[in-house]
Design an enzyme around this catalytic site. Structure first.
Site: not given
Ligand code: AMP
Length: 216
Positions: A15, A90, A129, A162, A173
């Site tokens: 994404k 989310r 990644r 990461r 996740r």
């Molecule tokens: P991502 O980079 O989108 O994979 O997000 C990494 C982490 O950030 C997730 O595993 C959550 O811990 C937190 N996170 C990102 N976006 C959200 C959201 N909309 N709601 C809650 N936690 C979020």
């Protein structure tokens, strides 16, 4: 006319890569809640401090924190031309908060693009990644390797993995996604704004499909 988009899909589906491309193409801000939270954590802000623990475990950061953070970001002038939300909403509570905000302003989301791929593809993508801590460029050890192993092509910094891309956290996740985010697919399907995009192929093929989906 303003263009408002939501990108939905499991972790590792690509994404973020697609969001960067499409947002640049349509000249709208790319708003990644994950990127904002990581920047807050790196800066050591109060929000970042609170978010960090959840992120490291692969849990979602509490809705009220994320909703307030997104509201602040959407209030900035660059969002008047529209925006691309990547990784938000989310949860149903986040979707409801976003809808309330849009309704107050007589606005709508134009499209929800749902990127899908089987679990084994997601795990492969997440574990390979790598990112640049300096300029934010993204790589993959197999699919998109840098010219020199472990070094950013753009700025020469040492690439990092990461913390939440480690095997145990990846598993969590994906589970969190299935438990909390998958319900949004049905929600947006019912609302009629959802377009599913098969994200198993190459980056440019998926980007083309995403671009085309805005033309219908
Ligand atoms: P991502 O980079 O989108 O994979 O997000 C990494 C982490 O950030 C997730 O595993 C959550 O811990 C937190 N996170 C990102 N976006 C959200 C959201 N909309 N709601 C809650 N936690 C979020």
């Amino acid at each position: 006319m303003a263009l408002r988009l939501i990108f939905l899909g499991p972790p590792g589906v690509g994404k973020g890569t697609q969001a960067k491309l499409l947002a640049a193409d349509r000249e709208i801000p790319h708003i990644s809640t994950g990127d904002i939270l990581r920047a807050e954590a790196a800066a050591g802000s109060e929000l970042g401090r609170q978010a960090k623990e959840y992120m490291h475990k692969g849990e979602l950061v509490p809705d009220e924190l994320v909703v307030a953070m997104v509201a602040q970001r959407l209030a900035r002038p660059d969002c008047r031309a529209g925006y691309l939300l990547d990784g938000f909403p989310r949860t149903m509570a986040q979707a409801t908060a976003l809808e309330a905000r849009l309704a107050e302003r007589n606005e709508d989301v134009d499209r929800v693009l749902y990127f899908s791929a089987p679990d084994e593809v997601l795990v492969r993508r997440l574990s390979g990644r790598r990112t640049c801590p300096e300029c934010g460029a993204g790589y993959h050890v197999e699919a998109m390797p840098p010219e020199t192993d472990g070094v950013c092509d753009k700025c020469g910094a040492k690439l990092v993995q990461r913390k939440d891309d480690m095997p145990e956290t990846i598993k969590n996740r994906l589970e969190v996604y299935k438990a909390q985010t998958q319900a949004l697919i049905d929600h947006y399907k019912t609302a009629g704004s959802l377009i599913e995009i098969d994200a198993t192929g190459a980056v440019d093929e998926i980007a083309e499909a995403a671009r085309r989906s805005l033309e219908t």
